[in-house]
Design an enzyme around this catalytic site. Structure first.
Site, PDB file in Angstrom:
ATOM      1  N   HIS A 169       0.853  -1.188   0.000  1.00  0.00           N
ATOM      2  CA  HIS A 169       0.000   0.000   0.000  1.00  0.00           C
ATOM      3  C   HIS A 169       0.888   1.236   0.000  1.00  0.00           C
ATOM      4  CE1 HIS A 169      -3.984  -1.781   1.731  1.00  0.00           C
ATOM      5  NE2 HIS A 169      -3.433  -2.582   0.831  1.00  0.00           N
ATOM      6  N   GLU A 210       0.936   3.837   1.907  1.00  0.00           N
ATOM      7  CA  GLU A 210       1.429   4.217   3.232  1.00  0.00           C
ATOM      8  C   GLU A 210       2.622   3.364   3.654  1.00  0.00           C
ATOM      9  OE1 GLU A 210      -3.176   4.479   3.532  1.00  0.00           O
ATOM     10  OE2 GLU A 210      -1.693   3.361   2.380  1.00  0.00           O
ATOM     11  N   CYS A 241      -6.247   2.026   5.828  1.00  0.00           N
ATOM     12  CA  CYS A 241      -6.935   0.798   6.231  1.00  0.00           C
ATOM     13  C   CYS A 241      -6.350   0.310   7.560  1.00  0.00           C
ATOM     14  CB  CYS A 241      -6.746  -0.268   5.154  1.00  0.00           C
ATOM     15  SG  CYS A 241      -5.051  -0.883   5.018  1.00  0.00           S
ATOM     16  N   CYS A 291      -2.547  -0.477   7.441  1.00  0.00           N
ATOM     17  CA  CYS A 291      -1.731   0.736   7.406  1.00  0.00           C
ATOM     18  C   CYS A 291      -1.782   1.478   8.735  1.00  0.00           C
ATOM     19  CB  CYS A 291      -2.157   1.621   6.245  1.00  0.00           C
ATOM     20  SG  CYS A 291      -1.758   0.868   4.637  1.00  0.00           S
TER      21      CYS A 291
END
Length: 160
Positions: free
Chosen positions: A50, A52, A80, A83
């Site tokens: 992801h 992040e 999410c 993260c």
């Protein structure tokens, strides 16, 4: 602050151009960008790739320390649960995000994982340039539905 959000949006557009869900992230320390990331799940075949996580890895490498106390994460979509865990463990001090994620957002939309119950709470600012971030996501999934209707399922549409 605006230049950091603009860089995150640029990274999100770069992700979309590569066929990834358009999310970009930037980490700053004392007003200087020290980490950048964009979604790379498809190209890396890595569920954890992801934006992040990529930005946290980049910042930690550049800083020479996984502890990112005093740093700010700018990301185009509400993080999410995975993260949020990385944000807490990296000890980020502030999180600024664009679009709210009603399906999988774990900061305020579906859960409140950064509320201080599990670790010291970072300062959170949501909705910064949200319309632009939402438009990138909407356009990406509209295009994907036109071109790959068999591949798009509910989980993909939610960015999970």
């Amino acid at each position: 602050m605006q230049q950091f959000v603009e860089e995150a949006l640029r990274l999100a557009r770069e992700a979309a151009a590569a066929g990834e869900v358009p999310v970009g992230a930037v980490i700053t320390e004392n007003g200087v960008m020290i980490g950048r990331g964009r979604n790379r799940r498809e190209e890396e075949n890595d569920v954890a790739a992801h934006a992040e996580i990529e930005a946290i890895r980049d910042a930690a490498k550049r800083k020479g320390d996984w502890r990112l106390n005093g740093c700010t994460l700018y990301v185009t979509l509400e993080p999410c649960a995975m993260c949020c865990g990385a944000i807490m463990h990296a000890r980020l001090s502030r999180v600024v995000f664009g679009a709210y994620d009603e399906a999988a957002g774990a900061v305020v939309s579906r859960a409140s994982l950064l509320d201080g119950a599990l670790a010291p709470a970072p300062q959170v600012i949501g909705g910064l340039r949200a319309e632009e971030s939402e438009r990138l996501l909407r356009d990406f999934f509209a295009e994907r539905r036109r071109n790959e209707p068999q591949r798009l399922d509910k989980a993909d549409e939610n960015g999970v």
